[in-house]
Design a protein around this motif. Structure first.
Motif, PDB file in Angstrom:
ATOM      1  N   MET A 126      -3.373 -11.251   4.328  1.00  9.43           N
ATOM      2  CA  MET A 126      -3.985 -10.182   3.565  1.00  9.43           C
ATOM      3  C   MET A 126      -3.871  -8.850   4.312  1.00  9.43           C
ATOM      4  O   MET A 126      -3.774  -7.826   3.675  1.00  9.43           O
ATOM      5  N   THR A 127      -3.871  -8.916   5.637  1.00  9.55           N
ATOM      6  CA  THR A 127      -3.764  -7.665   6.386  1.00  9.55           C
ATOM      7  C   THR A 127      -2.382  -7.054   6.224  1.00  9.55           C
ATOM      8  O   THR A 127      -2.237  -5.832   6.294  1.00  9.55           O
ATOM      9  N   TRP A 128      -1.374  -7.900   5.978  1.00  5.24           N
ATOM     10  CA  TRP A 128      -0.018  -7.373   5.795  1.00  5.24           C
ATOM     11  C   TRP A 128       0.031  -6.451   4.584  1.00  5.24           C
ATOM     12  O   TRP A 128       0.665  -5.406   4.619  1.00  5.24           O
ATOM     13  N   ILE A 129      -0.653  -6.825   3.517  1.00  5.15           N
ATOM     14  CA  ILE A 129      -0.659  -6.017   2.291  1.00  5.15           C
ATOM     15  C   ILE A 129      -1.327  -4.666   2.562  1.00  5.15           C
ATOM     16  O   ILE A 129      -0.839  -3.633   2.109  1.00  5.15           O
ATOM     17  N   THR A 130      -2.409  -4.660   3.310  1.00  2.00           N
ATOM     18  CA  THR A 130      -3.082  -3.391   3.593  1.00  2.00           C
ATOM     19  C   THR A 130      -2.288  -2.531   4.570  1.00  2.00           C
ATOM     20  O   THR A 130      -2.379  -1.311   4.531  1.00  2.00           O
ATOM     21  N   GLU A 131      -1.465  -3.168   5.415  1.00  2.00           N
ATOM     22  CA  GLU A 131      -0.647  -2.408   6.364  1.00  2.00           C
ATOM     23  C   GLU A 131       0.659  -1.921   5.735  1.00  2.00           C
ATOM     24  O   GLU A 131       1.225  -0.924   6.167  1.00  2.00           O
ATOM     25  N   HIS A 132       1.156  -2.613   4.726  1.00  7.07           N
ATOM     26  CA  HIS A 132       2.424  -2.260   4.067  1.00  7.07           C
ATOM     27  C   HIS A 132       2.264  -2.238   2.543  1.00  7.07           C
ATOM     28  O   HIS A 132       2.881  -3.028   1.821  1.00  7.07           O
ATOM     29  N   PRO A 133       1.444  -1.323   2.023  1.00 10.83           N
ATOM     30  CA  PRO A 133       1.190  -1.343   0.569  1.00 10.83           C
ATOM     31  C   PRO A 133       2.443  -1.036  -0.265  1.00 10.83           C
ATOM     32  O   PRO A 133       2.610  -1.601  -1.343  1.00 10.83           O
ATOM     33  N   ALA A 134       3.330  -0.185   0.218  1.00 10.56           N
ATOM     34  CA  ALA A 134       4.530   0.140  -0.551  1.00 10.56           C
ATOM     35  C   ALA A 134       5.407  -1.092  -0.723  1.00 10.56           C
ATOM     36  O   ALA A 134       5.954  -1.341  -1.811  1.00 10.56           O
ATOM     37  N   LEU A 135       5.536  -1.909   0.333  1.00 11.40           N
ATOM     38  CA  LEU A 135       6.323  -3.134   0.240  1.00 11.40           C
ATOM     39  C   LEU A 135       5.662  -4.151  -0.697  1.00 11.40           C
ATOM     40  O   LEU A 135       6.351  -4.887  -1.416  1.00 11.40           O
ATOM     41  N   ALA A 136       4.350  -4.178  -0.691  1.00 11.03           N
ATOM     42  CA  ALA A 136       3.632  -5.080  -1.595  1.00 11.03           C
ATOM     43  C   ALA A 136       3.894  -4.683  -3.048  1.00 11.03           C
ATOM     44  O   ALA A 136       4.145  -5.530  -3.910  1.00 11.03           O
ATOM     45  N   TRP A 137       3.861  -3.380  -3.320  1.00  9.13           N
ATOM     46  CA  TRP A 137       4.161  -2.902  -4.678  1.00  9.13           C
ATOM     47  C   TRP A 137       5.611  -3.224  -5.062  1.00  9.13           C
ATOM     48  O   TRP A 137       5.886  -3.600  -6.205  1.00  9.13           O
ATOM     49  N   LEU A 138       6.530  -3.108  -4.115  1.00  5.49           N
ATOM     50  CA  LEU A 138       7.924  -3.454  -4.393  1.00  5.49           C
ATOM     51  C   LEU A 138       8.070  -4.944  -4.709  1.00  5.49           C
ATOM     52  O   LEU A 138       8.838  -5.322  -5.608  1.00  5.49           O
ATOM     53  N   ALA A 139       7.341  -5.767  -4.007  1.00  2.69           N
ATOM     54  CA  ALA A 139       7.379  -7.207  -4.285  1.00  2.69           C
ATOM     55  C   ALA A 139       6.848  -7.500  -5.683  1.00  2.69           C
ATOM     56  O   ALA A 139       7.427  -8.300  -6.427  1.00  2.69           O
ATOM     57  N   VAL A 140       5.766  -6.822  -6.059  1.00  4.05           N
ATOM     58  CA  VAL A 140       5.214  -6.991  -7.411  1.00  4.05           C
ATOM     59  C   VAL A 140       6.238  -6.540  -8.447  1.00  4.05           C
ATOM     60  O   VAL A 140       6.450  -7.201  -9.472  1.00  4.05           O
ATOM     61  N   ALA A 141       6.919  -5.419  -8.179  1.00  6.67           N
ATOM     62  CA  ALA A 141       7.929  -4.917  -9.101  1.00  6.67           C
ATOM     63  C   ALA A 141       9.069  -5.920  -9.270  1.00  6.67           C
ATOM     64  O   ALA A 141       9.558  -6.143 -10.386  1.00  6.67           O
ATOM     65  N   LEU A 142       9.508  -6.535  -8.166  1.00  6.03           N
ATOM     66  CA  LEU A 142      10.580  -7.532  -8.251  1.00  6.03           C
ATOM     67  C   LEU A 142      10.159  -8.759  -9.052  1.00  6.03           C
ATOM     68  O   LEU A 142      10.945  -9.283  -9.853  1.00  6.03           O
ATOM     69  N   VAL A 143       8.944  -9.209  -8.854  1.00  6.84           N
ATOM     70  CA  VAL A 143       8.449 -10.363  -9.607  1.00  6.84           C
ATOM     71  C   VAL A 143       8.389 -10.022 -11.096  1.00  6.84           C
ATOM     72  O   VAL A 143       8.819 -10.808 -11.954  1.00  6.84           O
TER      73      VAL A 143
END
Length: 156
Positions: A1-18
């Protein structure tokens, strides 16, 4: 969960890919709009905005696309070419009489195939002789309803 808070742009990109992958499976142009919204969230996250602004940007872009762009795209996709297929494509075509055609029966050659045929009963002549051209008025089951077309064939 800390990864998402540290890299929110990458998390959004992952959501976009899904979401884009789901769109490929469904092709109803909803999930691709949501994916573009997620890309907007990634852009805002990349600029360092707080999570609330990221979500607002993603939702706003997705809703705008769904409300404004999707209807036009769906209309264009469903419009397609006006291709007539099946027996409807035969109506209006010219054919050649093989066996005398009357109100009760006969045979014609239509687009390379032999069809049972009959006259429509309203046109003259009531009997159309072999070799004469006819025009298909309608198709009823496996029978072409025809009327005389063109001039009489030349006799030799």
């Amino acid at each position: 969960m800390t990864w998402i808070t540290e890299h929110p742009a990458l998390a959004w990109l992952a959501v976009a890919l899904v979401l884009a992958a789901v769109e490929v499976a469904t092709f109803d142009l909803i999930f691709i709009m949501l994916a573009v919204g997620a890309l907007a969230g990634a852009l805002v996250a990349g600029l360092g905005a707080p999570f609330v602004l990221q979500v607002l940007a993603a939702v706003a872009v997705a809703l705008l696309l769904i409300g404004l762009l999707r209807p036009a795209l769906v209309r264009r996709l469903h419009q397609g070419p006006d291709t007539i297929t099946g027996t409807a494509a035969l109506v209006g075509r010219e054919a050649r009489v093989l066996e005398t055609v009357t109100e009760t029966g006969g045979r014609i050659k239509l687009r390379g195939e032999v069809w049972s045929a009959r006259t429509d009963g309203r046109t003259r002549p009531d009997t159309i002789l072999p070799g004469q051209p006819v025009r298909v008025v309608s198709i009823e089951g496996a029978t072409a309803v025809v009327t005389a077309a063109g001039r009489e064939p030349e006799r030799s």
